[in-house]
Design a protein around this motif. Sequence first.
Motif, PDB file in Angstrom:
ATOM      1  N   ASN A 163      -4.548   2.589 -16.423  1.00  0.00           N
ATOM      2  CA  ASN A 163      -3.446   2.903 -15.518  1.00  0.00           C
ATOM      3  C   ASN A 163      -2.650   1.644 -15.184  1.00  0.00           C
ATOM      4  O   ASN A 163      -3.213   0.562 -15.034  1.00  0.00           O
ATOM      5  CB  ASN A 163      -4.012   3.505 -14.235  1.00  0.00           C
ATOM      6  CG  ASN A 163      -2.931   3.890 -13.248  1.00  0.00           C
ATOM      7  OD1 ASN A 163      -2.164   4.810 -13.498  1.00  0.00           O
ATOM      8  ND2 ASN A 163      -2.869   3.193 -12.120  1.00  0.00           N
ATOM      9  N   ASP A 164      -1.342   1.804 -15.048  1.00  0.00           N
ATOM     10  CA  ASP A 164      -0.480   0.706 -14.601  1.00  0.00           C
ATOM     11  C   ASP A 164      -0.507   0.696 -13.074  1.00  0.00           C
ATOM     12  O   ASP A 164       0.257   1.417 -12.419  1.00  0.00           O
ATOM     13  CB  ASP A 164       0.943   0.909 -15.124  1.00  0.00           C
ATOM     14  CG  ASP A 164       1.854  -0.267 -14.794  1.00  0.00           C
ATOM     15  OD1 ASP A 164       1.531  -1.046 -13.864  1.00  0.00           O
ATOM     16  OD2 ASP A 164       2.898  -0.409 -15.449  1.00  0.00           O
ATOM     17  N   ASN A 167       2.711   0.003 -11.145  1.00  0.00           N
ATOM     18  CA  ASN A 167       3.595   1.163 -11.112  1.00  0.00           C
ATOM     19  C   ASN A 167       3.123   2.185 -10.082  1.00  0.00           C
ATOM     20  O   ASN A 167       3.899   2.639  -9.237  1.00  0.00           O
ATOM     21  CB  ASN A 167       3.652   1.799 -12.504  1.00  0.00           C
ATOM     22  CG  ASN A 167       4.129   3.249 -12.474  1.00  0.00           C
ATOM     23  OD1 ASN A 167       3.317   4.168 -12.546  1.00  0.00           O
ATOM     24  ND2 ASN A 167       5.423   3.454 -12.374  1.00  0.00           N
ATOM     25  N   SER A 168       1.845   2.539 -10.120  1.00  0.00           N
ATOM     26  CA  SER A 168       1.349   3.625  -9.270  1.00  0.00           C
ATOM     27  C   SER A 168       1.321   3.239  -7.792  1.00  0.00           C
ATOM     28  O   SER A 168       1.756   4.009  -6.924  1.00  0.00           O
ATOM     29  CB  SER A 168      -0.045   4.059  -9.725  1.00  0.00           C
ATOM     30  OG  SER A 168      -0.944   2.971  -9.758  1.00  0.00           O
ATOM     31  N   GLY A 170       3.132   0.952  -6.436  1.00  0.00           N
ATOM     32  CA  GLY A 170       4.537   0.813  -6.045  1.00  0.00           C
ATOM     33  C   GLY A 170       5.162   2.147  -5.684  1.00  0.00           C
ATOM     34  O   GLY A 170       5.924   2.246  -4.703  1.00  0.00           O
ATOM     35  N   LEU A 171       4.862   3.196  -6.463  1.00  0.00           N
ATOM     36  CA  LEU A 171       5.374   4.533  -6.151  1.00  0.00           C
ATOM     37  C   LEU A 171       4.925   4.975  -4.761  1.00  0.00           C
ATOM     38  O   LEU A 171       5.719   5.498  -3.969  1.00  0.00           O
ATOM     39  CB  LEU A 171       4.865   5.543  -7.186  1.00  0.00           C
ATOM     40  CG  LEU A 171       5.472   5.523  -8.580  1.00  0.00           C
ATOM     41  CD1 LEU A 171       4.733   6.505  -9.481  1.00  0.00           C
ATOM     42  CD2 LEU A 171       6.960   5.864  -8.531  1.00  0.00           C
ATOM     43  N   SER A 205       4.540  -4.920  -3.463  1.00  0.00           N
ATOM     44  CA  SER A 205       5.453  -3.823  -3.123  1.00  0.00           C
ATOM     45  C   SER A 205       5.948  -3.939  -1.687  1.00  0.00           C
ATOM     46  O   SER A 205       7.134  -3.717  -1.403  1.00  0.00           O
ATOM     47  CB  SER A 205       4.751  -2.475  -3.322  1.00  0.00           C
ATOM     48  OG  SER A 205       4.391  -2.279  -4.675  1.00  0.00           O
ATOM     49  N   LYS A 330      -0.693   0.274 -20.921  1.00  0.00           N
ATOM     50  CA  LYS A 330      -0.690   0.652 -19.510  1.00  0.00           C
ATOM     51  C   LYS A 330       0.112   1.940 -19.335  1.00  0.00           C
ATOM     52  O   LYS A 330       1.276   2.005 -19.742  1.00  0.00           O
ATOM     53  CB  LYS A 330      -0.089  -0.466 -18.659  1.00  0.00           C
ATOM     54  CG  LYS A 330      -0.919  -1.755 -18.616  1.00  0.00           C
ATOM     55  CD  LYS A 330      -2.163  -1.580 -17.769  1.00  0.00           C
ATOM     56  CE  LYS A 330      -2.905  -2.889 -17.567  1.00  0.00           C
ATOM     57  NZ  LYS A 330      -2.266  -3.757 -16.572  1.00  0.00           N
ATOM     58  N   GLU A 332       1.769   5.087 -16.982  1.00  0.00           N
ATOM     59  CA  GLU A 332       2.341   5.331 -15.667  1.00  0.00           C
ATOM     60  C   GLU A 332       1.668   6.520 -14.981  1.00  0.00           C
ATOM     61  O   GLU A 332       1.159   7.429 -15.645  1.00  0.00           O
ATOM     62  CB  GLU A 332       3.853   5.572 -15.776  1.00  0.00           C
ATOM     63  CG  GLU A 332       4.617   4.333 -16.229  1.00  0.00           C
ATOM     64  CD  GLU A 332       6.115   4.521 -16.139  1.00  0.00           C
ATOM     65  OE1 GLU A 332       6.566   5.658 -15.889  1.00  0.00           O
ATOM     66  OE2 GLU A 332       6.838   3.520 -16.316  1.00  0.00           O
TER      67      GLU A 332
END
Length: 341
Positions: A163-164, A167-168, A170-171, A205, A330, A332
Amino acid sequence: MEEKKIRNMDELATVIGISRPTLSKYFNDPTKVRSATRERIEAALDQYDYRPNMFAMNQNRRSTRNIGIVVPTIADPFFSEVVRHVEMRCTAAGYWPIVIPSHGATEQELAALDTLRTLKLAGAVIAPLGETSDVERLRQFADETPTVLFDSYLDVGQTFVGNDNFNSIGLMVDYLCRTGQPPCFLDMPAVNLNASERRDAYTASMERLGHEPYVVPISRSNWNFEELGYEEGVRLISNREFPSGTVLCANDRMAIGLLAAAYSKGLRVGRGSGCAMRIAGHDDHPLARFTCPPLTTVAQDYTAIAERSVESLFALIDGNSGAAVPAIQKLEARLIIRDSA
């Protein structure tokens, strides 16, 4: 007269009246022999009730069809789901998957590698412990066997799938800051690289959005995340030590424990009026949609992680496929908004 007992494949080939190599070809792939020969073999199998020891056959080959799978625990839903998909893909491709959990212990991970070495693997898919792994021993194993690592990155093997986290996380941070009080971060034990990556992703983030990050540390280190989330949650709530009413947990299992802690202290969790806390997690645990309230989280793509891992391993095993296997893959994640935050 008593039916002759067939003891091995040589005797079976003799009674059928075919060569031993032809019989072996049938067991490797029935479609590779002529239909008439296949019918004779299958009739003899029924008549003599003979089934070969496929594991022994596999071990006698120069290159076996064994695939080793090592994970920290099969009790964790993430690992059990990924392993399920990897097993199905390997079996469908004619491989023999062999799963060994390391039970979160370095010596058990090393014992798993030693066991797999004796099985003359075609390849291996490994989720290493990470922080407590013997990296040199893992590297020696990967130098001998085509190896794909997943979930926790180490500079070992031919490729990594996971998993990135930037990215996760940050979301989730973007969503929580946009919809209410900026979150603090309830850490997870440093059992693998995901712990530090998710912590760093949270900090980055928050700073990007102009907010002060606040990490709530976990002093103990084990895989009993729900218990840790509950016990630490009760302590932190009782002492009023959460710096924010919004808590982002490093994984869903920690969040499930924290939900139970909030309930035990009489705090209402959710987005509506009268709610004292918002709680969010990471991973989309299979039980996350059934907690009370249902847990807001980010979903790792379990299926894609398994598929990419197996596809990469098969490409490494084939060697001559001509397809380049990326060293780091990686993936998303997807934001899942539920009632807890």
